[in-house]
Write an enzyme that holds these catalytic residues in place. Structure first.
Site, PDB file in Angstrom:
ATOM      1  N   ILE A 137       0.917  -1.200  -0.160  1.00 14.53           N
ATOM      2  CA  ILE A 137      -0.077  -0.197  -0.109  1.00 14.53           C
ATOM      3  C   ILE A 137       1.018   1.098   0.021  1.00 14.53           C
ATOM      4  O   ILE A 137       1.416   1.557   1.138  1.00 14.53           O
ATOM      5  CB  ILE A 137      -0.889  -0.058   0.985  1.00 14.53           C
ATOM      6  N   HIS A 140       0.213   4.961   1.764  1.00 12.91           N
ATOM      7  CA  HIS A 140       0.274   5.383   3.074  1.00 12.91           C
ATOM      8  C   HIS A 140       1.602   4.728   3.753  1.00 12.91           C
ATOM      9  O   HIS A 140       1.612   3.570   3.934  1.00 12.91           O
ATOM     10  CB  HIS A 140      -1.000   4.964   3.894  1.00 12.91           C
ATOM     11  N   LEU A 141       2.445   5.683   4.030  1.00 13.48           N
ATOM     12  CA  LEU A 141       3.645   5.235   4.795  1.00 13.48           C
ATOM     13  C   LEU A 141       3.634   4.258   5.787  1.00 13.48           C
ATOM     14  O   LEU A 141       2.788   4.561   6.691  1.00 13.48           O
ATOM     15  CB  LEU A 141       4.362   6.384   5.276  1.00 13.48           C
ATOM     16  N   HIS A 142       4.256   3.198   6.031  1.00 12.91           N
ATOM     17  CA  HIS A 142       4.273   2.300   7.014  1.00 12.91           C
ATOM     18  C   HIS A 142       5.404   1.633   7.295  1.00 12.91           C
ATOM     19  O   HIS A 142       6.308   1.318   6.434  1.00 12.91           O
ATOM     20  CB  HIS A 142       3.151   1.089   6.873  1.00 12.91           C
ATOM     21  N   GLN A 143       6.009   1.345   8.617  1.00 12.81           N
ATOM     22  CA  GLN A 143       7.307   0.886   8.648  1.00 12.81           C
ATOM     23  C   GLN A 143       6.907  -0.571   9.264  1.00 12.81           C
ATOM     24  O   GLN A 143       6.417  -0.750  10.418  1.00 12.81           O
ATOM     25  CB  GLN A 143       8.210   1.768   9.807  1.00 12.81           C
TER      26      GLN A 143
END
Length: 191
Positions: A137, A140-143
């Site tokens: 995705i 939307h930034l996600h770590q």
């Protein structure tokens, strides 16, 4: 289809080669893109919808002011979670100073909680920015915070593109959520 048209079970599947098969049909929804947004808009973004719902149903482990931690619906390992801002941004450089700080603090808390609950030997921590970099995705930034154990990259992922997970996501969420407050209260090494 009539009974005459059916194929005997023994004739279905791969030829006899002496290998065992572990079927994981639940993974087909991921492969087919069922949970992938149709576009990069806020309206289509599951990471924007999750915080508005119930934590257990959404697999939310912890909430901060600017960011939250959620289990990965398609984990690489048990305990695989993601830390992400509530705000819909796609690039790391788009984060505010306070978002960047909380993302880092929550990542540290995630590591501590995972250590307390699962005692992994190590971690993979990182972000994939953009489709070309492997972001499922990208809008939307996600770590990712993925616990690792010696030998966890066994033959299944390599040979069968299958991952065996020993725990249900709801159970993982409950265990990590219970450990989170203690993990978040611990000061960082650099303070």
């Amino acid at each position: 289809m009539t009974p005459q048209d059916t194929v005997p079970a023994g004739d279905f599947g791969p030829p006899q080669d002496g290998m065992q098969r572990l079927w994981t049909p639940h993974r087909m929804v991921y492969i087919g893109g069922q949970d992938k947004p149709a576009d990069g808009s806020v309206a289509q973004c599951p990471f924007c919808r999750i915080p508005a719902g119930d934590d257990e149903a959404g697999l939310v482990v912890a909430r901060g002011r600017e960011c939250y931690a959620v289990l990965n619906l398609y984990p690489y390992n048990s305990g695989h979670l993601m830390v992400l801002p509530y705000r819909h941004v796609s690039g790391y450089v788009e984060l505010s100073v306070t978002e960047t700080t909380e993302l880092g603090q929550m990542t540290q808390a995630a590591v501590r909680a995972l250590q307390a609950v699962y005692a992994p030997a190590g971690f993979n921590i990182g972000m994939n920015q953009g489709d070309v970099a492997g972001a499922g995705i990208a809008a939307h930034l996600h770590q990712h915070v993925v616990p690792r154990w010696l030998g966890d990259a066994n033959f299944l992922p390599v040979v069968a593109q299958t991952k065996a997970l020993p725990e249900l996501l709801a159970d993982t969420r409950a265990r990590l959520a219970a450990a989170w407050s203690d993990a978040a209260a611990q000061p960082g090494e650099g303070r």
